[in-house]
Design an enzyme around this catalytic site. Structure first.
Site, PDB file in Angstrom:
ATOM      1  N   ILE A  42       0.847  -1.203   0.000  1.00 49.69           N
ATOM      2  CA  ILE A  42       0.000   0.000   0.000  1.00 49.69           C
ATOM      3  C   ILE A  42       0.881   1.251   0.000  1.00 49.69           C
ATOM      4  CG2 ILE A  42      -2.024  -1.034   1.102  1.00 49.69           C
ATOM      5  CD1 ILE A  42      -0.984   0.094   3.778  1.00 49.69           C
ATOM      6  N   TYR A  78       3.387 -10.580  17.640  1.00 49.81           N
ATOM      7  CA  TYR A  78       3.973 -11.089  16.390  1.00 49.81           C
ATOM      8  C   TYR A  78       4.037 -12.629  16.435  1.00 49.81           C
ATOM      9  CZ  TYR A  78       7.858 -11.879  13.036  1.00 49.81           C
ATOM     10  OH  TYR A  78       8.667 -12.310  12.022  1.00 49.81           O
TER      11      TYR A  78
HETATM   12  N1  SER Z   1      13.314 -10.718  12.356  1.00 47.12           N
HETATM   13  C1  SER Z   1      12.146 -11.005  13.117  1.00 47.12           C
HETATM   14  C2  SER Z   1      12.023 -10.124  14.284  1.00 47.12           C
HETATM   15  O1  SER Z   1      13.007  -9.901  14.927  1.00 47.12           O
HETATM   16  C3  SER Z   1      12.170 -12.430  13.594  1.00 47.12           C
HETATM   17  O2  SER Z   1      11.468 -13.186  12.724  1.00 47.12           O
HETATM   18  O3  SER Z   1      10.960  -9.684  14.571  1.00 47.12           O
END
Ligand code: SER
Length: 343
Positions: A62, A168
């Site tokens: 985007i 995450y």
């Molecule tokens: N590079 C990523 C992070 O540090 C790990 O998957 O969030």
């Protein structure tokens, strides 16, 4: 009569030749990459365009692209939160494979949890349903961040406890499970690699492992680096070249070889101190200081050494860049990037 028989044999031979040529030259897949302007997209598009043809790999995001990105091949607007828009792209461009890179990384995700939920979780719902509807092969990267403090950290096997403590990580476990579920329930060709920290010359993108990128930029520009992790924090890593090699080999692996839909891959593990010792060979006069922040807690809950033996066994995964090669490559690539930006 003999003439007729010869003619028939010649025609048959020509037809057979034409047939076998057709069988060998398979139509290359049409590939759509989401989150194309993040950490992996541009390099991934370059890599796959060399393999499948420039027009067959469509980069999307985007964000407004640079002239360099647009000159390299097709680039379009795609919002992963807009399901109808995604349907239109798949239909208009006759997409076969979807590489879904859109995601907020670990450190940046903690700063905006509602946005991470939207992008990483709602976005995943959209693309997986899209892949099911249009029978696409779909690749979604996962991460060492999909593990947590209850997981074995050295080494971390393919199958073990996963209780991540970042949004995450939670979103990536969700993606892994959803993908496996769609595979078992609907036969969706879902493929997922758990990457370690991926290191490239592009500027850092909000990950915890990104100190290993920032260190090169800061040292080459300013001669010093302040590291947000403690000197002995060991994490699994790989150069982007290995990440793309893994992704590409895995995407092409025949389904019969795959015992899983989700595999660990890695190239090496090191600490900030060990990395700095290697960089000193190239830049003897630099200075590094350590000031751990909240990213230390994230790193302390992640694997130190990643066990990727299942990927090596099933589809022949083999890294090619070790720590010495990585430092040599990064010094060269980051210097080039700095020179290009200063022009
Ligand atoms: N590079 C990523 C992070 O540090 C790990 O998957 O969030």
């Amino acid at each position: 009569m003999t003439f007729l028989r010869n003619l028939c044999q010649r025609t048959l031979a020509t037809n057979l030749r034409a047939y076998s040529v057709k069988a060998i030259i398979k139509k290359p897949p049409k590939i759509l990459i989401t989150g194309g302007l993040g950490q992996l997209g541009v390099e991934c598009a370059k890599y796959l365009r060399r393999k499948y043809g420039q027009e067959n790999v469509i980069l999307s995001d985007i964000i407004q692209p640079s002239a360099e990105v647009v000159n390299d091949g097709p680039y379009i607007f795609a919002d992963i939160l807009d399901f109808k828009g995604l349907q239109k792209i798949v239909v208009d461009h006759r997409v076969d494979w979807l590489i879904h890179f859109s995601a907020l990384l670990s450190a940046i995700g903690e700063q905006n949890v509602p946005l991470a939920v939207r992008v990483n979780i709602e976005g995943m719902h959209n693309v997986i349903e899209l892949a099911k509807q249009y029978k696409l092969r779909i690749f979604v990267p996962s991460t060492i961040g999909a593990f947590g403090p209850d997981s074995p950290r050295n080494p971390t096997p393919n199958i073990t406890v996963q209780r991540p403590r970042t949004i995450y990580g939670v979103s990536k476990v969700h993606a892994e499970l959803l993908g496996e579920y769609y595979y078992h329930k609907f036969g969706l060709d879902f493929r997922c690699l758990r990457f370690p920290g991926v290191i490239s010359s592009d500027p850092p993108g909000g990950g915890t492992t990104d100190y290993a990128i920032a260190i090169f930029h800061d040292i080459l520009r300013k001669g010093h680096y302040q590291c947000y992790l403690k000197p002995d924090t060991r994490l699994p890593m790989m150069h982007v070249k290995d990440a793309l090699q893994a992704l590409s080999n895995f995407l092409e692996a025949p389904n019969e070889l795959l015992n899983r839909r989700v595999y660990n891959v890695t190239s090496m593990s090191f600490t900030p101190e060990e990395l700095a010792e290697k960089i000193i060979k190239y830049v003897p006069e630099f200075n590094i200081t350590y000031q751990p922040d909240s990213r230390q807690d994230i790193a302390d809950s992640w694997p130190q050494v990643f066990d990727d033996s299942e990927a090596r066994r099933d589809w022949n995964w083999q890294p090619s860049v070790d720590l010495d090669n990585l430092v040599e490559l990064m010094i060269k690539e980051v210097k080039e990037k700095i020179a290009a930006n200063d022009c």
